[in-house]
Design an enzyme around this catalytic site. Structure first.
Site, PDB file in Angstrom:
ATOM      1  CB  SER A   1      33.562  17.744  21.029  1.00 35.74           C
ATOM      2  OG  SER A   1      34.651  18.609  21.369  1.00 35.74           O
TER       3      SER A   1
ATOM      4  CE1 TYR B   1      30.907  22.702  21.159  1.00 37.03           C
ATOM      5  CE2 TYR B   1      32.554  21.620  22.152  1.00 37.03           C
ATOM      6  CZ  TYR B   1      31.868  21.787  21.222  1.00 37.03           C
ATOM      7  OH  TYR B   1      32.235  21.379  19.876  1.00 37.03           O
TER       8      TYR B   1
HETATM    9  N1  LIG Z   1      34.760  22.851  14.625  1.00 35.37           N
HETATM   10  C1  LIG Z   1      35.130  21.993  15.903  1.00 35.37           C
HETATM   11  O1  LIG Z   1      36.516  22.394  16.063  1.00 35.37           O
HETATM   12  C2  LIG Z   1      34.588  21.141  16.306  1.00 35.37           C
HETATM   13  C3  LIG Z   1      35.355  20.366  17.399  1.00 35.37           C
HETATM   14  C4  LIG Z   1      34.329  19.222  17.802  1.00 35.37           C
HETATM   15  C5  LIG Z   1      33.150  18.998  17.756  1.00 35.37           C
HETATM   16  N2  LIG Z   1      32.571  20.010  16.885  1.00 35.37           N
HETATM   17  C6  LIG Z   1      31.043  19.690  16.756  1.00 35.37           C
HETATM   18  O2  LIG Z   1      30.838  19.590  15.430  1.00 35.37           O
HETATM   19  C7  LIG Z   1      29.451  20.008  15.326  1.00 35.37           C
HETATM   20  C8  LIG Z   1      29.502  20.859  13.890  1.00 35.37           C
HETATM   21  O3  LIG Z   1      30.319  22.063  14.261  1.00 35.37           O
HETATM   22  P1  LIG Z   1      30.999  23.019  12.965  1.00 35.37           P
HETATM   23  O4  LIG Z   1      32.520  23.277  13.545  1.00 35.37           O
HETATM   24  O5  LIG Z   1      30.656  22.363  11.642  1.00 35.37           O
HETATM   25  O6  LIG Z   1      30.074  24.359  13.085  1.00 35.37           O
HETATM   26  P2  LIG Z   1      29.530  25.479  12.268  1.00 35.37           P
HETATM   27  O7  LIG Z   1      29.104  26.405  12.761  1.00 35.37           O
HETATM   28  O8  LIG Z   1      30.469  25.358  11.002  1.00 35.37           O
HETATM   29  O9  LIG Z   1      28.152  24.462  11.835  1.00 35.37           O
HETATM   30  C9  LIG Z   1      27.215  24.233  12.681  1.00 35.37           C
HETATM   31  C10 LIG Z   1      25.901  24.292  11.868  1.00 35.37           C
HETATM   32  O10 LIG Z   1      24.590  24.228  12.992  1.00 35.37           O
HETATM   33  C11 LIG Z   1      23.677  24.950  12.436  1.00 35.37           C
HETATM   34  N3  LIG Z   1      22.947  25.248  13.818  1.00 35.37           N
HETATM   35  C12 LIG Z   1      23.128  25.936  14.873  1.00 35.37           C
HETATM   36  N4  LIG Z   1      22.192  26.155  15.547  1.00 35.37           N
HETATM   37  C13 LIG Z   1      21.129  25.628  14.821  1.00 35.37           C
HETATM   38  C14 LIG Z   1      19.672  25.571  15.289  1.00 35.37           C
HETATM   39  N5  LIG Z   1      19.274  26.086  16.520  1.00 35.37           N
HETATM   40  N6  LIG Z   1      18.866  24.927  14.365  1.00 35.37           N
HETATM   41  C15 LIG Z   1      19.478  24.526  13.387  1.00 35.37           C
HETATM   42  N7  LIG Z   1      20.745  24.564  12.987  1.00 35.37           N
HETATM   43  C16 LIG Z   1      21.460  24.986  13.711  1.00 35.37           C
HETATM   44  C17 LIG Z   1      24.449  26.303  12.119  1.00 35.37           C
HETATM   45  O11 LIG Z   1      23.503  26.917  11.132  1.00 35.37           O
HETATM   46  C18 LIG Z   1      25.657  25.815  11.278  1.00 35.37           C
HETATM   47  O12 LIG Z   1      25.251  25.280   9.782  1.00 35.37           O
HETATM   48  C19 LIG Z   1      28.933  20.492  16.337  1.00 35.37           C
HETATM   49  O13 LIG Z   1      27.964  19.885  17.344  1.00 35.37           O
HETATM   50  C20 LIG Z   1      30.081  20.701  17.090  1.00 35.37           C
HETATM   51  O14 LIG Z   1      29.886  20.759  18.569  1.00 35.37           O
HETATM   52  C21 LIG Z   1      33.249  20.790  16.284  1.00 35.37           C
END
Ligand SMILES: NC(=O)c1ccc[n+]([C@@H]2O[C@H](COP(=O)([O-])OP(=O)(O)OC[C@H]3O[C@@H](n4cnc5c(N)ncnc54)[C@H](O)[C@@H]3O)[C@@H](O)[C@H]2O)c1
Length: 266
Positions: free
Chosen positions: A148, A161
């Protein structure tokens, strides 16, 4: 001077992962789902890991007709031994699963801090550990860690985070150094705010922590430091992940591909 066999030249074909197995964690969610579909479109057999079984079923349905396949693999990544086991035999590993809690440090529940570090740092370590023997054995592997902008910059109220993502950056670079002699690359992708459920869920908490109405959170908090005033789409992040798995990125390792709309240009 001879060219490396890993280097496929400037006119190498587009990403072809036919015959490759790719594990994507958090595949039922926004970015993970887009990555799973992108890698399956490139022909990979995708092991789609998530604790959300229904979400994985929806993903598998959406993958119908792609060149590759998506196989749901229901797993809670806090089971670290199971996570390491799940990674055996994979050629491409995308560490993507993540969770968020927005709270000042003095109110941040220690048990949540522990869970965030387990899912977002320790599980990636165990997944890499489980994947490397096969990758080293064949002299090829691709590790992509979905970090991120918070792997490079901090924001208030995101202690767990930010700590996890900064740790993931270090893990990724170490894997790059150790993997290089074995044909294994390891990189991070670093998006700013992506249009996913993870972002939608934090709007209420952000409004409370910053003391502003929810409708002002996107423009005044999330996009405050971004030069480009929009959220990025999950498919744009998946394309960066695909690039890092493809022939044009064979010399790219130990780095962070930043998709932050200019945030870190400040
Ligand atoms: N959305 C943003 O703005 C953003 C920005 C930068 C980085 N990210 C990173 O991208 C990645 C995905 O984020 P997203 O926005 O798609 O989130 P999201 O919440 O849409 O999806 C995350 C997924 O991870 C799964 N998950 C969470 N805990 C779990 C566990 N203990 N075991 C198995 N599965 C688990 C959830 O069920 C979910 O399907 C993350 O690492 C997040 O930090 C997101």
């Amino acid at each position: 001077m001879t060219s490396s066999s890993a280097h496929q030249g400037p006119h190498a074909p587009a990403l072809d992962l036919g015959g490759r197995t790719a594990l994507v964690t958090g595949a039922a969610g926004g970015i993970g789902r887009a990555c799973a579909l992108r890698l399956a479109a490139a022909g990979a057999k995708v092991r789609a890991v998530d604790r959300d079984a229904a979400g994985l079923d929806t993903l598998a349905e959406r993958a119908t007709g792609l060149a590759g396949t998506v196989e749901p693999y229901v797993l809670d990544l806090t089971d670290l031994d199971a996570a390491e086991h799940a990674a055996a035999g994979t050629d491409v590993l995308v560490n993507n699963a993540g969770i968020q809690l927005v709270r000042p440090i003095e109110e941040f529940p220690p048990e949540v801090f522990h869970t965030v570090l387990t899912v977002m740092l320790e599980a990636p370590f165990r997944l890499i550990r489980g994947a490397l023997p096969h990758m080293y054995g064949q002299g090829w592997g691709r590790i992509v860690n979905v970090s991120s902008v918070h792997g490079l910059r901090a924001s208030a109220y995101k202690a767990a985070y930010v700590a996890a993502k900064h740790g993931l950056e270090g893990l990724s670079k170490t894997a790059a150094l150790e993997g290089a002699p074995h044909g294994v690359t390891s990189n991070c992708v670093n998006p700013a705010y992506v249009r996913t459920p993870l972002v939608e869920r934090q709007i209420t908490d952000q409004a409370r922590a910053h003391g502003i109405p929810e409708e002002r959170v996107v423009s005044e908090v999330l996009l405050q430091d971004s030069a480009l005033k929009r959220l990025i789409e999950p498919e744009e992040v998946a394309e960066a992940v695909a690039y890092l798995c493809g022939p044009h990125a064979s010399f790219v390792t130990g780095t962070s591909l930043v998709l932050d709309g200019g945030w870190t240009a400040h």
